[in-house]
Design a protein around this motif. Structure first.
Motif, PDB file in Angstrom:
ATOM      1  N   ASN A  90       8.098   8.193 -54.713  1.00  0.00           N
ATOM      2  CA  ASN A  90       8.960   9.215 -54.115  1.00  0.00           C
ATOM      3  C   ASN A  90      10.310   8.668 -53.663  1.00  0.00           C
ATOM      4  O   ASN A  90      11.338   9.337 -53.810  1.00  0.00           O
ATOM      5  N   THR A  91      10.312   7.477 -53.106  1.00  0.00           N
ATOM      6  CA  THR A  91      11.588   6.892 -52.688  1.00  0.00           C
ATOM      7  C   THR A  91      12.489   6.686 -53.905  1.00  0.00           C
ATOM      8  O   THR A  91      13.701   6.938 -53.840  1.00  0.00           O
ATOM      9  N   ASN A 191       4.174   2.881 -45.684  1.00  0.00           N
ATOM     10  CA  ASN A 191       5.089   1.834 -45.228  1.00  0.00           C
ATOM     11  C   ASN A 191       5.429   2.009 -43.743  1.00  0.00           C
ATOM     12  O   ASN A 191       6.085   1.175 -43.138  1.00  0.00           O
ATOM     13  N   ALA A 192       5.033   3.152 -43.188  1.00  0.00           N
ATOM     14  CA  ALA A 192       5.112   3.458 -41.750  1.00  0.00           C
ATOM     15  C   ALA A 192       6.501   3.842 -41.244  1.00  0.00           C
ATOM     16  O   ALA A 192       6.727   3.897 -40.033  1.00  0.00           O
ATOM     17  N   ASN A 194       7.888   6.852 -41.730  1.00  0.00           N
ATOM     18  CA  ASN A 194       7.895   8.253 -41.313  1.00  0.00           C
ATOM     19  C   ASN A 194       7.319   8.446 -39.913  1.00  0.00           C
ATOM     20  O   ASN A 194       7.894   9.151 -39.097  1.00  0.00           O
ATOM     21  N   THR A 320       3.815  15.478 -46.931  1.00  0.00           N
ATOM     22  CA  THR A 320       4.977  14.672 -47.288  1.00  0.00           C
ATOM     23  C   THR A 320       5.550  14.917 -48.681  1.00  0.00           C
ATOM     24  O   THR A 320       6.740  14.715 -48.914  1.00  0.00           O
TER      25      THR A 320
HETATM   26  C1  AN7 Z   1       3.980  11.514 -50.406  1.00  0.00           C
HETATM   27  O1  AN7 Z   1       8.060   6.218 -52.187  1.00  0.00           O
HETATM   28  O2  AN7 Z   1       6.620   4.325 -49.724  1.00  0.00           O
HETATM   29  O3  AN7 Z   1       4.593   5.693 -44.073  1.00  0.00           O
HETATM   30  O4  AN7 Z   1       8.057   4.072 -51.956  1.00  0.00           O
HETATM   31  O5  AN7 Z   1       5.472   9.172 -50.897  1.00  0.00           O
HETATM   32  O6  AN7 Z   1       6.960   6.430 -44.330  1.00  0.00           O
HETATM   33  O7  AN7 Z   1       5.897   4.968 -46.028  1.00  0.00           O
HETATM   34  C2  AN7 Z   1       6.176   6.591 -50.179  1.00  0.00           C
HETATM   35  C3  AN7 Z   1       5.494   6.891 -49.063  1.00  0.00           C
HETATM   36  C4  AN7 Z   1       3.400   9.461 -47.425  1.00  0.00           C
HETATM   37  C5  AN7 Z   1       4.081   7.266 -46.605  1.00  0.00           C
HETATM   38  N1  AN7 Z   1       3.369  10.456 -48.314  1.00  0.00           N
HETATM   39  O8  AN7 Z   1       5.238   7.311 -45.793  1.00  0.00           O
HETATM   40  C6  AN7 Z   1       7.694   5.204 -51.598  1.00  0.00           C
HETATM   41  C7  AN7 Z   1       6.807   5.299 -50.429  1.00  0.00           C
HETATM   42  C8  AN7 Z   1       4.052  10.363 -49.470  1.00  0.00           C
HETATM   43  C9  AN7 Z   1       4.804   9.219 -49.751  1.00  0.00           C
HETATM   44  C10 AN7 Z   1       4.116   8.302 -47.650  1.00  0.00           C
HETATM   45  C11 AN7 Z   1       4.812   8.151 -48.827  1.00  0.00           C
HETATM   46  P1  AN7 Z   1       5.712   6.034 -45.003  1.00  0.00           P
END
Ligand code: AN7
Length: 357
Positions: A90-91, A191-192, A194, A320
């Motif tokens: 997603n990133t 990755n924490a 959010n 998310t």
């Molecule tokens: C749908 O895209 O780390 O805890 O490289 O795509 O902020 O990392 C995505 C993380 C939850 C977790 N739900 O969020 C990336 C990536 C979805 C996500 C998370 C991701 P973080």
């Protein structure tokens, strides 16, 4: 006349690091719906209000756009011609889109074979340079940090503090809409970044007396990729929810702070529970999120069931990402419900309908 919505930086400009002169790179992200669940609370027989913040309706289909509008705006402001990230999908899609919008270059490092199809397709369409590695997200992340020391590229992973600034606006929107902060905020943790950003947002709003309360933060992980539950990093994370297939979260300290300050907790759930929650949400509420996103609901339902989240609570679950991102998992989830094929005549159609009623 109401001004048309132009994105979260404009909406929350006074709380974000931009000036009048800043060129804002936006795709009208944010302003996502907060949908109250109607059928699932009734089915579980509990007196709770559950709202889902459907971040899958952002421009590239995930919450990452909130952080990316801010990170790319600041990268462009500082004169960057290129951005880079490691990603579980997603990133990379979001970085690629905002780079296209800004007219700069995006490089993305992804683990080969572990990216949902929709995310790969998007990233290609936005014309990023995709570098696949024979390794996982955590290895990609380390490489990105190294290479940024040697090449003129700005990192737009959530270790970039502007990402969290943008993402904290999701908490603002929830409080603006409800008029208060929920009692519990549940979200998937990879990755924490959010969970850290939401907590920052809630604290800023509570401190400013926009509202008087803060939620308890509940961070949920996939069983095979649950470093916060284990209390240490995991070398070989595995889960069907590829978005959160992460063993070495970069925002470790901030996430622990969010958990401790809010009186919250981390927990983990099996892939089967995550998939069941994804299916339930689609089938009984008409809301299609990707597997990782459903971890928030899987956790909330578990904790409501055990009474850890008591009756009478108001709960927000962040969804998310959009379910359309991962068509392969969706098709597997519905393998038993294959469409029937019939002759193109009225009788056959009538029979097909009557068979199902
Ligand atoms: C749908 O895209 O780390 O805890 O490289 O795509 O902020 O990392 C995505 C993380 C939850 C977790 N739900 O969020 C990336 C990536 C979805 C996500 C998370 C991701 P973080």
């Amino acid at each position: 006349m109401q001004k048309h919505y132009t994105g979260l930086i404009e909406r929350y400009r006074d709380r974000l690091p931009v000036s009048k002169a800043t060129r804002i790179i936006s795709l009208c992200e944010g302003n996502t719906p907060l949908i109250q669940l109607q059928n699932i609370p009734r089915m579980i027989g509990k007196d709770v209000e559950i709202y889902v913040k459907f971040e899958g309706l952002n421009p590239t289909g995930s919450f990452k756009d909130r952080g990316m509008t801010m990170a790319v705006t600041k990268a462009v402001e500082s004169g960057s011609q290129a951005i880079i990230c490691a990603s579980t999908g997603n990133t990379s899609a979001s970085a690629a889109a905002y780079a296209a919008r800004a007219g700069i270059k995006a490089f993305v490092l992804i683990p080969e074979g572990k990216i949902a199809l929709g995310k790969l397709a998007q990233t290609l369409m936005y014309n990023a340079t995709i570098i696949q590695i024979n390794g996982n997200f955590d290895q990609g992340m380390e490489l990105v940090k190294e290479v940024a020391n040697h090449a003129p590229v700005s990192i737009v992973n959530s270790i970039n503090p502007f990402r969290l600034e943008g993402q904290k606006t999701a908490a603002f929107e929830i409080v603006d809409e409800l008029g208060f902060a929920p009692d519990y905020h549940c979200l998937p943790v990879g990755n924490a970044g959010n969970i850290s950003a939401y907590w920052k947002g809630y604290k800023e709003y509570a401190t400013d007396r926009v509202c008087g309360n803060r939620p308890v933060m509940c961070g949920y992980q996939a069983a095979g990729a649950a470093p916060f539950v284990a209390g240490h990093k995991i070398d070989y994370p595995e889960t069907v929810a590829t978005a959160i297939r992460i063993g070495n979260p970069q925002s470790w300290d901030l996430a622990i702070e969010a958990q401790q300050e809010s009186g919250g907790w981390f927990d983990k759930f099996a892939d089967q529970q995550i998939l069941a929650a994804q299916k339930m949400l689609s089938q009984f509420e008409g809301i299609f999120c990707e597997p990782a996103s459903a971890t928030s609901l899987a956790g909330a339902l578990n904790d409501i069931g055990t009474g850890k989240i008591p009756e009478g609570s108001k709960i927000v679950c962040t969804l998310t990402g959009n379910g359309i991102k991962d068509p392969e998992i969706a098709m597997q989830q519905c393998a038993e419900a294959k469409p029937v094929t019939i002759e193109a005549d009225l009788d056959a159609v009538k029979r097909a309908i009557l068979d199902c009623l």
